[in-house]
Design a protein around this motif. Sequence first.
Motif, PDB file in Angstrom:
ATOM      1  N   VAL A 110     -14.271   0.139  -2.127  1.00 19.17           N
ATOM      2  CA  VAL A 110     -14.270   0.771  -0.795  1.00 19.17           C
ATOM      3  C   VAL A 110     -14.540  -0.281   0.274  1.00 19.17           C
ATOM      4  CG1 VAL A 110     -15.436   2.415   0.733  1.00 19.17           C
ATOM      5  CG2 VAL A 110     -14.994   3.023  -1.656  1.00 19.17           C
ATOM      6  N   ARG A 111     -13.624  -0.392   1.225  1.00 19.37           N
ATOM      7  CA  ARG A 111     -13.763  -1.342   2.326  1.00 19.37           C
ATOM      8  C   ARG A 111     -14.012  -0.584   3.635  1.00 19.37           C
ATOM      9  NH1 ARG A 111     -11.737  -6.234   0.446  1.00 19.37           N
ATOM     10  NH2 ARG A 111     -10.787  -6.022  -1.637  1.00 19.37           N
ATOM     11  N   ARG A 113     -12.287  -0.599   6.225  1.00 15.29           N
ATOM     12  CA  ARG A 113     -11.013   0.001   6.630  1.00 15.29           C
ATOM     13  C   ARG A 113     -10.852   1.413   6.064  1.00 15.29           C
ATOM     14  NH1 ARG A 113      -6.223  -1.631   8.041  1.00 15.29           N
ATOM     15  NH2 ARG A 113      -6.539  -3.857   7.717  1.00 15.29           N
ATOM     16  N   HIS A 114     -11.235   1.590   4.789  1.00 18.34           N
ATOM     17  CA  HIS A 114     -11.090   2.899   4.143  1.00 18.34           C
ATOM     18  C   HIS A 114     -11.963   3.961   4.821  1.00 18.34           C
ATOM     19  CE1 HIS A 114      -9.964   0.348   0.433  1.00 18.34           C
ATOM     20  NE2 HIS A 114      -8.848   0.925   0.874  1.00 18.34           N
ATOM     21  N   ASN A 119      -9.722   7.418   4.061  1.00 21.68           N
ATOM     22  CA  ASN A 119      -9.025   7.402   2.766  1.00 21.68           C
ATOM     23  C   ASN A 119      -9.840   6.668   1.701  1.00 21.68           C
ATOM     24  OD1 ASN A 119      -8.686   4.698   3.379  1.00 21.68           O
ATOM     25  ND2 ASN A 119      -6.474   4.806   3.699  1.00 21.68           N
ATOM     26  N   SER A 120     -11.171   6.730   1.848  1.00 24.97           N
ATOM     27  CA  SER A 120     -12.057   6.018   0.919  1.00 24.97           C
ATOM     28  C   SER A 120     -12.152   6.700  -0.437  1.00 24.97           C
ATOM     29  CB  SER A 120     -13.471   5.938   1.505  1.00 24.97           C
ATOM     30  OG  SER A 120     -13.994   7.258   1.647  1.00 24.97           O
ATOM     31  N   PRO A 151      -9.807   4.515  -3.665  1.00 19.07           N
ATOM     32  CA  PRO A 151      -9.678   4.138  -2.248  1.00 19.07           C
ATOM     33  C   PRO A 151      -8.219   3.885  -1.857  1.00 19.07           C
ATOM     34  CG  PRO A 151     -11.481   2.930  -3.268  1.00 19.07           C
ATOM     35  CD  PRO A 151     -10.785   3.661  -4.373  1.00 19.07           C
ATOM     36  N   GLY A 152      -7.821   4.443  -0.711  1.00 22.47           N
ATOM     37  CA  GLY A 152      -6.481   4.223  -0.193  1.00 22.47           C
ATOM     38  C   GLY A 152      -5.425   5.207  -0.669  1.00 22.47           C
ATOM     39  N   GLN A 280      -2.719   5.136   9.006  1.00 26.27           N
ATOM     40  CA  GLN A 280      -3.071   4.429   7.778  1.00 26.27           C
ATOM     41  C   GLN A 280      -2.500   5.145   6.549  1.00 26.27           C
ATOM     42  OE1 GLN A 280      -5.042   1.376   8.018  1.00 26.27           O
ATOM     43  NE2 GLN A 280      -4.322   1.738  10.101  1.00 26.27           N
TER      44      GLN A 280
END
Length: 360
Positions: A110-111, A113-114, A119-120, A151-152, A280
């Motif tokens: 998990v970043r 960004r997520h 969208n984590s 994630p994503g 995203q």
Amino acid sequence: ADSKTRVAAVYRVLTEAISAHAFPGCAFGVLAGGSVVLQDALGRFTYEDAAPVVAPDTVYDVASITKVLATTAAAMLLYQRGRLDLETPLGELLPGFVADRTPDDPARRVRLRHLLAHNSGLPGYVEFFRAVPNADSLYQSLLELSLEAAPGTRAEYSDPGFMLLGKALEVLMEEPFAGWVHREILQPLGMSATGFCPPLDERPFIPPTEEDTWFRHRRIQGEVQDENTWVLNGVAGHAGLFSNVPDLLKFAGEILGAVGQDSNLRLFESPTIWHFAQRQDPIGSSPALGWDTPSKESSSGRYFSEHSIGHLGFSGCSLWIDLEDRVAVALLTNRTWPERGCQLIKEVRPAFHNVVREAL
């Protein structure tokens, strides 16, 4: 129709909403061509005849608009200043999030960004407040959450994701979230009516959100409605801000000014705004980075361009900003009064945005 008749349609939609008990009152405002072209209010704080009348600058609990006004705005500034890398793993800033997990646990991927893009893989909503007595134990439960998807791969609007994001940003800020947001965002923009945890003497001037019969057992007025935020002492990355229409339009004006001509005088830079306004993964989902964008059946109605960003709040608030047409519309209500079951706001929002855009 001349502009007076068109504006009359705006008032008609909102007046009908009040008589249908979609909400007892509302404040609303429109920014176009760089200036405020409409700012007004209708109705009362509650459905009682003696209740205070809503004013154009009445402060409301804006709920999840906190996600853009505080958290996403902070992420944008930190990103712009080179302090925030969207690819940073959450576990790097909050080691407790990965401490007890196996090496192949997807949570390690998990970043930041997520979290911004919803969208984590974290769940959408968790009633932490039912099980935890205080902020520390709620935070601990947050860190231990399991992912429901890799994630994503899945877009699911997630409160816990933004609660964790707020905590991660605090690490980058090196100070408490609310103080940083106040100094770096609200103060420079002159948003003096906006903040977390309104003082006791201001609470009577804020419309109540709910008669809480099941958790706090009192009228919720001037204290945050979201129970998880309440346990977190009123400040969180996903909710907790109180604001009014003039302040929301100042914020929107800042965003529109930056994508317009006078961008070098601004808090946010144009490339930052456009970067955070991009949709995203997964393809076809509406979240951008922190912001939402108009989906097929959008609350923004049918006239906001695909280059629009905005956000809703559970309490019945919304802010939509059209980056292409340079228009922003704010609507603040307490649609959860006296209890949160009523969903009429879902019909009112698109109808309201449509008549506003037609009036312009």
